[in-house]
Design a protein around this motif. Sequence first.
Motif, PDB file in Angstrom:
ATOM      1  N   ASP A  65      -7.653   2.495   1.152  1.00 55.34           N
ATOM      2  CA  ASP A  65      -7.429   1.922  -0.167  1.00 55.34           C
ATOM      3  C   ASP A  65      -5.955   1.556  -0.311  1.00 55.34           C
ATOM      4  O   ASP A  65      -5.079   2.203   0.259  1.00 55.34           O
ATOM      5  N   SER A 108     -10.849   4.823   3.452  1.00 55.81           N
ATOM      6  CA  SER A 108     -11.547   4.472   2.213  1.00 55.81           C
ATOM      7  C   SER A 108     -12.927   5.110   2.182  1.00 55.81           C
ATOM      8  O   SER A 108     -13.665   5.074   3.173  1.00 55.81           O
ATOM      9  N   GLN A 156      -3.200   5.024  -2.979  1.00 54.09           N
ATOM     10  CA  GLN A 156      -3.671   6.401  -2.891  1.00 54.09           C
ATOM     11  C   GLN A 156      -2.485   7.270  -3.301  1.00 54.09           C
ATOM     12  O   GLN A 156      -1.398   7.127  -2.746  1.00 54.09           O
ATOM     13  N   HIS A 170       0.840  -1.192   0.000  1.00 57.44           N
ATOM     14  CA  HIS A 170       0.000   0.000   0.000  1.00 57.44           C
ATOM     15  C   HIS A 170       0.881   1.250   0.000  1.00 57.44           C
ATOM     16  O   HIS A 170       2.083   1.158   0.193  1.00 57.44           O
ATOM     17  N   ILE A 173      -7.328   6.911  -6.402  1.00 60.40           N
ATOM     18  CA  ILE A 173      -7.603   5.700  -5.618  1.00 60.40           C
ATOM     19  C   ILE A 173      -7.456   4.490  -6.529  1.00 60.40           C
ATOM     20  O   ILE A 173      -8.170   4.368  -7.527  1.00 60.40           O
ATOM     21  N   ASN A 174      -6.503   3.620  -6.197  1.00 62.82           N
ATOM     22  CA  ASN A 174      -6.273   2.366  -6.924  1.00 62.82           C
ATOM     23  C   ASN A 174      -6.096   2.572  -8.431  1.00 62.82           C
ATOM     24  O   ASN A 174      -6.462   1.711  -9.227  1.00 62.82           O
TER      25      ASN A 174
END
Length: 161
Positions: free
Chosen positions: A93, A83, A96, A46, A118-119
């Motif tokens: 998420d 999120s 980011q 992440h 986001i993603n």
Amino acid sequence: MKKRSSIHGTNGYLVPLHSTNELLGMAHFHRPEHRQQSDFARHGHHYTHALFTLEPTNSSTEETKQMDSFKLKRLSNEFVFLSLSSSNENVADIIQFASGLDLVGSDLDGQLMVSYGINDCEAAVVFLDMEKINELLLPVEDGQEVQHLMRKLNRVDDNMN
């Protein structure tokens, strides 16, 4: 060998903080640091963020409006945005990436607008109170490096705005 931080690039935009003559930016980290492919994301598990300020080390003149040299003045600990698509308040998420910063109002009691991806699929905007931002930014003493200052990620809750 000098220990290096795992801080990565930013969106490249710095917000002037007129009350302190600093520039505010946001950096990101890949966690875990090895950035190897995982079951969660192609480049690490992440992303996390950290706010930082830069201070000019030379004096700029009103005529030139130029500042040539800077030093790291303040730095926050790592954080993530919660999120927007989960009812679980402890979920962030995986990817980011803050791509835009702007100051709405004063750098003392206004809000920092952060736009982020986001993603790699969606976009979002969050408004963060500058009073809270200034509390999160910790002073960096001469000779300190990023890796001396960072603590493990703590959840940042809705008290940011």
